[in-house]
Write an enzyme that holds these catalytic residues in place. Structure first.
Site, PDB file in Angstrom:
ATOM      1  N   THR A  27       0.779   7.108 -13.421  1.00 40.83           N
ATOM      2  CA  THR A  27       0.084   6.945 -12.259  1.00 40.83           C
ATOM      3  C   THR A  27      -1.142   7.689 -12.586  1.00 40.83           C
ATOM      4  O   THR A  27      -1.463   8.791 -13.154  1.00 40.83           O
ATOM      5  CB  THR A  27       0.655   7.253 -11.089  1.00 40.83           C
ATOM      6  OG1 THR A  27       2.114   6.637 -11.038  1.00 40.83           O
ATOM      7  CG2 THR A  27       0.050   7.214  -9.697  1.00 40.83           C
ATOM      8  N   THR A  63      -1.294   2.154  -7.426  1.00 43.18           N
ATOM      9  CA  THR A  63       0.174   1.140  -7.579  1.00 43.18           C
ATOM     10  C   THR A  63      -0.377   0.040  -8.775  1.00 43.18           C
ATOM     11  O   THR A  63       0.440  -0.447  -9.595  1.00 43.18           O
ATOM     12  CB  THR A  63       0.529   0.332  -6.529  1.00 43.18           C
ATOM     13  OG1 THR A  63       0.968   1.436  -5.582  1.00 43.18           O
ATOM     14  CG2 THR A  63       1.748  -0.455  -6.836  1.00 43.18           C
ATOM     15  N   GLU A 114      14.266   2.959 -14.876  1.00 46.65           N
ATOM     16  CA  GLU A 114      13.954   4.023 -13.808  1.00 46.65           C
ATOM     17  C   GLU A 114      14.350   3.431 -12.464  1.00 46.65           C
ATOM     18  O   GLU A 114      14.988   4.318 -11.709  1.00 46.65           O
ATOM     19  CB  GLU A 114      12.506   4.337 -13.819  1.00 46.65           C
ATOM     20  CG  GLU A 114      12.111   5.359 -12.896  1.00 46.65           C
ATOM     21  CD  GLU A 114      10.544   5.598 -12.794  1.00 46.65           C
ATOM     22  OE1 GLU A 114       9.616   4.650 -13.221  1.00 46.65           O
ATOM     23  OE2 GLU A 114      10.266   6.688 -12.501  1.00 46.65           O
TER      24      GLU A 114
HETATM   25  C1  LIG Z   1       6.577  13.476  -5.525  1.00 46.42           C
HETATM   26  C2  LIG Z   1       6.124  12.158  -6.520  1.00 46.42           C
HETATM   27  C3  LIG Z   1       6.496  12.321  -7.746  1.00 46.42           C
HETATM   28  C4  LIG Z   1       6.059  11.368  -8.595  1.00 46.42           C
HETATM   29  N1  LIG Z   1       6.377  11.132  -9.970  1.00 46.42           N
HETATM   30  C5  LIG Z   1       5.460  10.394 -10.901  1.00 46.42           C
HETATM   31  C6  LIG Z   1       5.709  10.517 -12.387  1.00 46.42           C
HETATM   32  O1  LIG Z   1       6.578  11.458 -12.740  1.00 46.42           O
HETATM   33  N2  LIG Z   1       5.109   9.512 -13.130  1.00 46.42           N
HETATM   34  C7  LIG Z   1       4.380   8.774 -12.493  1.00 46.42           C
HETATM   35  O2  LIG Z   1       3.346   8.001 -13.330  1.00 46.42           O
HETATM   36  N3  LIG Z   1       3.886   8.453 -11.330  1.00 46.42           N
HETATM   37  C8  LIG Z   1       4.697   9.311 -10.459  1.00 46.42           C
HETATM   38  N4  LIG Z   1       4.486   9.265  -8.954  1.00 46.42           N
HETATM   39  C9  LIG Z   1       3.559   8.360  -8.328  1.00 46.42           C
HETATM   40  C10 LIG Z   1       4.284   7.223  -7.760  1.00 46.42           C
HETATM   41  O3  LIG Z   1       4.904   6.222  -8.500  1.00 46.42           O
HETATM   42  C11 LIG Z   1       3.259   6.612  -6.898  1.00 46.42           C
HETATM   43  O4  LIG Z   1       2.996   7.283  -5.850  1.00 46.42           O
HETATM   44  C12 LIG Z   1       3.599   5.209  -6.171  1.00 46.42           C
HETATM   45  O5  LIG Z   1       3.690   4.150  -7.306  1.00 46.42           O
HETATM   46  C13 LIG Z   1       2.504   4.742  -5.364  1.00 46.42           C
HETATM   47  O6  LIG Z   1       1.283   4.809  -5.742  1.00 46.42           O
HETATM   48  P1  LIG Z   1       0.101   5.397  -4.900  1.00 46.42           P
HETATM   49  O7  LIG Z   1       0.640   6.706  -4.376  1.00 46.42           O
HETATM   50  O8  LIG Z   1      -1.040   5.505  -5.606  1.00 46.42           O
HETATM   51  O9  LIG Z   1      -0.066   4.515  -3.572  1.00 46.42           O
HETATM   52  P2  LIG Z   1      -1.230   3.440  -3.675  1.00 46.42           P
HETATM   53  O10 LIG Z   1      -1.075   2.556  -4.614  1.00 46.42           O
HETATM   54  O11 LIG Z   1      -2.466   4.017  -3.163  1.00 46.42           O
HETATM   55  O12 LIG Z   1      -0.558   2.871  -2.134  1.00 46.42           O
HETATM   56  C14 LIG Z   1      -0.667   3.351  -0.706  1.00 46.42           C
HETATM   57  C15 LIG Z   1       0.086   2.470   0.169  1.00 46.42           C
HETATM   58  O13 LIG Z   1      -0.509   1.080   0.257  1.00 46.42           O
HETATM   59  C16 LIG Z   1       0.560   0.080  -0.031  1.00 46.42           C
HETATM   60  N5  LIG Z   1      -0.107  -1.036  -0.541  1.00 46.42           N
HETATM   61  C17 LIG Z   1      -0.838  -0.918  -1.938  1.00 46.42           C
HETATM   62  N6  LIG Z   1      -1.282  -2.156  -2.222  1.00 46.42           N
HETATM   63  C18 LIG Z   1      -0.552  -3.035  -1.653  1.00 46.42           C
HETATM   64  C19 LIG Z   1      -0.483  -4.463  -1.293  1.00 46.42           C
HETATM   65  N7  LIG Z   1      -1.268  -5.206  -2.332  1.00 46.42           N
HETATM   66  N8  LIG Z   1       0.324  -4.978  -0.566  1.00 46.42           N
HETATM   67  C20 LIG Z   1       0.894  -4.212   0.419  1.00 46.42           C
HETATM   68  N9  LIG Z   1       0.933  -2.814   0.422  1.00 46.42           N
HETATM   69  C21 LIG Z   1       0.330  -2.172  -0.528  1.00 46.42           C
HETATM   70  C22 LIG Z   1       1.820   1.035  -0.721  1.00 46.42           C
HETATM   71  O14 LIG Z   1       2.955   0.251  -0.638  1.00 46.42           O
HETATM   72  C23 LIG Z   1       1.605   2.199  -0.233  1.00 46.42           C
HETATM   73  O15 LIG Z   1       2.495   2.308   0.885  1.00 46.42           O
HETATM   74  C24 LIG Z   1       5.304  10.096  -8.000  1.00 46.42           C
HETATM   75  C25 LIG Z   1       4.775  10.281  -6.764  1.00 46.42           C
HETATM   76  C26 LIG Z   1       5.271  11.307  -6.151  1.00 46.42           C
HETATM   77  C27 LIG Z   1       4.838  11.382  -4.584  1.00 46.42           C
END
Ligand SMILES: Cc1cc2nc3c(=O)[nH]c(=O)nc-3n(C[C@H](O)[C@H](O)[C@H](O)COP(=O)(O)OP(=O)(O)OC[C@H]3O[C@@H](n4cnc5c(N)ncnc54)[C@H](O)[C@@H]3O)c2cc1C
Length: 386
Positions: A124, A130, A244
């Site tokens: 990420t 995402t 995972e």
């Molecule tokens: C405590 C913690 C540990 C983590 N550990 C890891 C790790 O070890 N390695 C790693 O790589 N990542 C890690 N992550 C990252 C995690 O995988 C991401 O937070 C997650 O994939 C969501 O990405 P984002 O936070 O950027 O949300 P965003 O992509 O910004 O999305 C925000 C919100 O918008 C919604 N959304 C976005 N686009 C759409 C769409 N097209 N349609 C509908 N809804 C949408 C999403 O569902 C979400 O609810 C971790 C996150 C946390 C909080």
């Protein structure tokens, strides 16, 4: 390798025994202090559980994913927080299927012995979210090395890991036909990289997760640490991601079962209006509903793990398993808090801690909306929405 019912039962019993040596006081203290549960991870490593997926020829137990799922489920079911160690299992999805023989010989025996930890999976990025294919971290080949620049966020356990699987772009997005092409996976030796292009900054969160952001500035990674072929990394991490999702699903089943057992015990003993609160249908129906949702989700986790172990396609099942299990654990967590009334908020009951911890799985490793988008497009053939 298949794993028989009685083997799984033996594995579960051994993990239950190990977890019982880490009482709830331990988890309360590590949570309160946001301290990494080093002692717990060491005990799991010494018992060989974190190397369960590593083939025997490299010093592991050579067990299938179904066994890893049982281990993580029991960890969560005991009330512990397995997030401190689960990555060493799910990174194997990428490593075992796509690393070269030389890479496996170099790293796996040391991981199996506990001399090296592979607990960090850096996918990420802050600006991509995402949308993994739009990551900006770039690796450019210079002779026998790659020069890497970029930034990652939420790289959990980075401070407690020796190795990290890193996803970076090796061909610019504009120069590839499909946006998922041109991405590559690298094994980064973190101790050597720290201070030489790699900086780790912890992020304090509502749970004890040892998560961090990492900054990569002219980091040199030997070309021999490229996993598989350059440009095919997205496909490789998908194997890691399916593993995972199945394992996180199993952890959620463990959480849900912990909440249900805790709520059932409390509802049976807490007396209000002269009778056990669990005698009221308003209290017992939510517990029964949570139980049914959990058992249904557990079947999907089992099915996804069986497909994965048979090397069959399992994208839909892995996603459904993770989503259904995460929803079941959240339903069970909410029910458990409600059943406990005000005491659910007290630290000493552990409900509020587990409630916070299990909430993560609606967001990570993939958010619920994105699983729904995936199922709508890839299973139901509806138009792509993302
Ligand atoms: C405590 C913690 C540990 C983590 N550990 C890891 C790790 O070890 N390695 C790693 O790589 N990542 C890690 N992550 C990252 C995690 O995988 C991401 O937070 C997650 O994939 C969501 O990405 P984002 O936070 O950027 O949300 P965003 O992509 O910004 O999305 C925000 C919100 O918008 C919604 N959304 C976005 N686009 C759409 C769409 N097209 N349609 C509908 N809804 C949408 C999403 O569902 C979400 O609810 C971790 C996150 C946390 C909080």
């Amino acid at each position: 390798m298949s794993v028989r019912e009685h083997d799984l039962r033996e594995i579960r019993e051994a993990v239950i025994k190990l977890c019982a040596t880490f009482p709830m006081d331990y988890w309360r203290a590590t949570d309160r202090e946001r301290r990494y549960p080093t002692e717990f991870v060491r005990a799991l490593t010494e018992a060989g559980w974190l190397a369960c997926l590593i083939p025997e020829e490299y010093g592991g137990a050579g067990l299938p994913l179904a066994a890893a799922a049982a281990i993580l489920e029991e960890i969560q079911r005991s009330g512990a927080n397995g997030a401190a160690c689960h990555a060493q299992m799910y990174t194997m999805g990428t490593v075992l299927r796509h690393c070269s023989e030389a890479q496996k010989r170099k790293y796996l025996p040391k991981i199996a012995k506990g001399e090296l930890r592979l607990q960090a999976f850096a996918i990420t990025e802050p600006s991509a979210g995402t949308d993994t294919s739009s990551i900006r971290t770039a690796a450019i080949r210079k002779g026998e090395r790659y020069l890497v620049n970029g930034q990652k966020v939420w790289t959990s356990r980075a401070e407690h890991s020796d190795l990290m699987l890193l996803l970076a772009r090796t061909t610019p997005r504009e120069a590839v036909q499909k946006k998922t092409e041109g991405l590559s996976v690298f094994i980064v030796e973190m101790k050597a990289a720290l201070g030489r292009g790699l900086t780790i900054r912890p992020i304090r969160t509502m749970i004890n997760h040892a998560t961090t952001e990492i900054f990569i500035d002219n980091l040199e990674v030997p070309a021999e640490n490229l996993v598989g072929e350059e440009g095919n990394g997205f496909r490789y991490i998908l194997d890691g991601m399916n593993a995972e999702r199945i394992l996180i699903g199993a952890e959620c089943i463990g959480d849900a079962r912990w909440f249900i057992a805790k709520a059932t015990a409390y509802a049976s003993e807490r007396r209000v209006f002269g009778r056990a609160i669990g005698q009221n249908q308003g209290v017992q129906f939510p517990i029964a509903r949570a139980h049914m949702a959990t058992e249904a989700a557990a079947l999907m986790v089992e099915r996804a793990a069986a497909l994965y172990d048979a090397s069959k396609p399992c994208g839909p099942e892995s996603n459904m398993a993770k989503q259904l299990a995460a929803e079941a654990s959240w339903q069970a967590g909410d029910m458990c808090l409600q059943t406990h009334g005000g005491f659910g908020f007290a630290e000493e009951y552990d409900v509020e801690r587990k409630f916070r911890e299990t909430r993560l799985y609606q967001i990570a490793p993939i958010s619920t909306n994105l699983v729904l988008c995936y199922i709508a497009e890839h299973v139901l053939h509806l138009p792509r929405s993302y």
